[in-house]
Structures are given as structure tokens and as C-alpha cells.
Write an enzyme that holds these catalytic residues in place. Sequence first.
Site, PDB file in Angstrom:
ATOM      1  N   ASP A  87       0.973  -1.251   0.039  1.00 34.26           N
ATOM      2  CA  ASP A  87       0.023   0.067  -0.012  1.00 34.26           C
ATOM      3  C   ASP A  87       0.885   1.264  -0.167  1.00 34.26           C
ATOM      4  OD1 ASP A  87       1.015  -0.419   2.912  1.00 34.26           O
ATOM      5  OD2 ASP A  87      -0.746   0.839   3.299  1.00 34.26           O
ATOM      6  N   GLU A 152       0.069  -0.881   5.937  1.00 33.15           N
ATOM      7  CA  GLU A 152       0.862  -0.198   6.746  1.00 33.15           C
ATOM      8  C   GLU A 152       0.932   1.184   6.970  1.00 33.15           C
ATOM      9  OE1 GLU A 152       4.949   1.424   7.867  1.00 33.15           O
ATOM     10  OE2 GLU A 152       3.721   1.852   6.212  1.00 33.15           O
TER      11      GLU A 152
HETATM   12  N1  BES Z   1       8.650   3.535   5.241  1.00 31.81           N
HETATM   13  C1  BES Z   1       7.876   4.245   6.315  1.00 31.81           C
HETATM   14  C2  BES Z   1       8.580   4.202   7.681  1.00 31.81           C
HETATM   15  C3  BES Z   1       9.791   4.824   7.794  1.00 31.81           C
HETATM   16  C4  BES Z   1       9.773   6.228   7.444  1.00 31.81           C
HETATM   17  C5  BES Z   1      11.021   4.427   8.134  1.00 31.81           C
HETATM   18  C6  BES Z   1      10.805   7.177   7.444  1.00 31.81           C
HETATM   19  C7  BES Z   1      12.177   5.284   8.297  1.00 31.81           C
HETATM   20  C8  BES Z   1      12.043   6.596   8.093  1.00 31.81           C
HETATM   21  C9  BES Z   1       6.468   3.593   6.612  1.00 31.81           C
HETATM   22  O1  BES Z   1       5.926   3.255   5.244  1.00 31.81           O
HETATM   23  C10 BES Z   1       5.647   4.894   7.167  1.00 31.81           C
HETATM   24  O2  BES Z   1       5.597   5.683   6.616  1.00 31.81           O
HETATM   25  N2  BES Z   1       5.210   4.361   8.164  1.00 31.81           N
HETATM   26  C11 BES Z   1       4.278   5.372   8.792  1.00 31.81           C
HETATM   27  C12 BES Z   1       3.564   4.608   9.947  1.00 31.81           C
HETATM   28  C13 BES Z   1       2.230   5.164  10.487  1.00 31.81           C
HETATM   29  C14 BES Z   1       1.201   5.380   9.404  1.00 31.81           C
HETATM   30  C15 BES Z   1       1.669   4.443  11.558  1.00 31.81           C
HETATM   31  C16 BES Z   1       4.852   6.644   9.249  1.00 31.81           C
HETATM   32  O3  BES Z   1       5.976   6.531   9.765  1.00 31.81           O
HETATM   33  O4  BES Z   1       4.204   7.754   9.351  1.00 31.81           O
HETATM   34 ZN    ZN Z   2       5.297   5.235   4.395  1.00 30.70          ZN
END
Ligand code: BES
Ligand code: ZN
Length: 456
Positions: A87, A152
Site C-alpha cells: 500500500d 502499513e
Molecule cells: N517506510 C515508512 C517508515 C519509515 C519512514 C521508516 C521514515 C524510516 C524513515 C513507513 O511506510 C511509514 O511511512 N510508516 C508510517 C506509519 C504510520 C502510518 C503508523 C509513518 O511513519 O508515518
Molecule cells: Zn510510508
Amino acid sequence: MKDVNALIDPHRDRFLSELLTLLSFPSVSNDADRKDDVCRTASWLSSHLRGIGLQSEVMATAGHPVVFAQRLERADLPTVLVYGHYDVQPVDPLDEWLSPPFAPEIRDGKIFARGATDDKGQAFAHVAAIDALLRSEERLPVNIKLLIEGEEEIGSPSLHPFLTAHKDLLAADLVVVSDTSMFAADTPSLCYGLRGLVYCEVHVQGPTKDLHSGQFGGAVENPINALATIIAGLKDKDHRITIPGFYDDVRELPADERAALSHLPGTAEELRKQLGVPRLAGEAGYDENEWRWTRPTLDVNGIWGGFMGAGAKTVIPARAGAKISMRIVPNQDPEKIARLFEEHVVRLCPPTVRLTVLQAHSAPWALLPRDHPAMSAARTAVRIGFGKEPVLTLEGGSIPVVQAFEEVLGLRTLLIGFGLPDDGAHSPNEKLDLDHFYRGIATVAALYRELGGAGR
Ligand code: BES
Ligand code: ZN
């Protein structure tokens, strides 16, 4: 045994065109109108995985489906559970994209599309590595299970129950996730921790309908003004969050860890330039990496209310609202932080309006041992794929399920990402450098070999 680059070389063009296909599905998980697109993405991915020699199925959850695939080679080999997500985030602001977000375009050695780095491109590096290994050697150096989910970006609400319901199916020795960035283009890195997230909405209701600001202004509270008062009361001028008790459980970094982070290359000035701001803004006593990785935050993500059209309209709006999130760090508890936030917002809100605080979602932080054996396997793999020793970093983003892997399945997670900080995840013109895509595939193939003991 062939060198990993030689394994991949014959398939470079095909891997790229398969990734472009995956990127063309508009699998925006938070958009109810995209439900069918999200499901079509899962189906495409699952049949692709069957095509390359894995057993694969699309499994239903209460929300978007999960793609689960596996190939079990031998009982004496370790089992690696690879997690990723198909997603993606919404594409707005659409008019800032130079090419349409779901019509991937290659410019200047980079693939531009929503999901290019987060996370389709990175998850697909695993698929491609498995494909290349199977074509060349007809077997894998480890047992592989792939879990690629579709929620996710909305906090993985269905994944905890999914893990609980399928413990046996998901049994493994280690989880591997490629959904983070490298420190810099010339500095490959491995990540040993993530911040968590608490996401809330604050709604302020004033009069039952919009009012003439001349007729009634001065006699009623303006909900936007009230909301501004609330928001202004959540942080002080030194960038400290003012919610009582907010910092009580925040882990101060041990001296050795702090020193290691402070020796990373890069400067605050470089970061400032990259982000285009006149000055960086962070808590006194901490450096720019600590601001982004080890300190908690509170940010307004969006705000609404009143007249937004061209020109002027004299109006007291009936309501206003804001989406406010907090990044949390070890050892803050998401539920406790959500409660403290709500209590403080209630205290800050003037009695002249009605207030509702909603909890959207939350994600726990993650902190992984820096001396885990998988880290040394990963170090070797990065050296092979990127030609350089990786540094150890933390990340400020969140991957909600990492904690659940530990809690439900008893598994540690290795965070090995190939993106770059300027990839524009969640932003317009998201991209993935082709070089990082291919090096990522090579690194993953090398990692599987290392983990399976076939590296040496
Ligand atoms: N890939 C990211 C996580 C991430 C972002 C890791 C920046 C390292 C650096 C992931 O897809 C993401 O965006 N996660 C969300 C989770 C939330 C919706 C619970 C986030 O971090 O905002
Ligand atoms: Zn993300």
C-alpha cells in the site's frame, strides 16, 4: 557460486519492468474508493510470486488483504520472514508531481512514482533477489516466507490479529524489513530503531452554523481561534512539548550510543540546505540526528475550518479541526501518551466551545540489539551490494508491526533499507534511484546467503 551481481545482470531490464507494473497500481490504503485497486495489487503480486516459484496466496483480513508466499527449502536452513507493504500514501498535492504518480517514469536514473521507495521498490528488491537466486541455482540459501501487507500506511490495524491467528504459518528465525532509508548516497547504513506514533484529531465546535462576523463577532468564541490557542499551548518556544508527564518515560541515550550517533557524517547545515528552511528548529541540547530519531515530537499534520476560497468573506466559522501526531520514543507508551495529550487539550480548550478528541491510530517504537548476529550478516551483505561498510543509524519514522513481530512471534527484525533521505517518501515526486534498486537486490541476495551460512 556466482557473484550476486552476475546473478542479477541477465534480469535487470525484466526486474525494472516488473517493478514499473507494480508501481502503476494506485494502491492508496486510506482511500475507500481505491479498495478494488488495493485488492488488484495484492492479486498481481501474489500471481507474480507464484510465477517465480513460490507458493503464494492472497489472505483476507478485516481490512486490506495480505500477500503471503513461501518457499521452504530444507529443515536445517534458517527461515527468514520478509515483511513489506504494497500500500502507498495518498498522492496529494497532485499538481506538484512532474509525472503522474501511478504512471511511473524514469528520469535521470531514477524511477518516479508513488511507492517507488516506500515501499514497493524496496519490497520488490526481495522478490527480485529470490527470483534471481532461483533462476541461477534452482534453490534458495534460506527458507523464505514473504508477508506483504496492504495497510502499513494506515497503521497496520489488521496485522496484529493476523500474526496471532497465523503463528505457525509465520514461524521463522528472523524478520527482515526493507522499508527505511540509507543514511546518505555515499553512506550505506543499517537501522536499529524506529520511533512510534500516536495520531489524534481535535475537533472544535462553536456556533451551530457559520455566522456573520459583524453581527455576532465579539459575542461568540471563534473555533479557529480556540483551536489556535490549544495548538499554541502544546509546545513552548524552545520546542519542548508542554503536556505534563510527556517526557517522563523518555530514554536518555547511553553515552556510547550518543557518541556513535554524533560521529555520523553530515552536518546540520547540510540538512538545513536539503530541506530549504531558513533555520532548523529543535530542542536545545540535542543535535539534528537526535531531533529526528531519538526525541519525541508533536506536529500538526493538517488543519481546517472557515473560509478558504479566494477573496475575503466575513464569517465566524461553526467549526475547526486539526490532525495532530506525536512521534514517540523508547520507553513512551502510546496509550499513556494519547491519554496525556487528551487531558492537556481538554485543559487548554476554552469553555466557550465544544471539544472532541479522537484517536486515529498509534504505533509502538522499536529498538533492536546492535550486536544481533543478523547485524553482522547484514554488514557483510551491504559491503557486497554497496561496496562500503554500513554505519548504524536510527530512524524517526514508524513501522507499526515491528514490535508485534517481537511480541506475537518472538522474532527480532533486521531493518535493511536501500532508499535515500531525498527519495520523497509521502511527498510529491517520490523516487527510487535505479542504482539503489539494483544494489538493493544484490544486497538482499547476499544477505540470504550470509544468513543461510552459504556466504563463505
Ligand atoms: N517506510 C515508512 C517508515 C519509515 C519512514 C521508516 C521514515 C524510516 C524513515 C513507513 O511506510 C511509514 O511511512 N510508516 C508510517 C506509519 C504510520 C502510518 C503508523 C509513518 O511513519 O508515518
Ligand atoms: Zn510510508
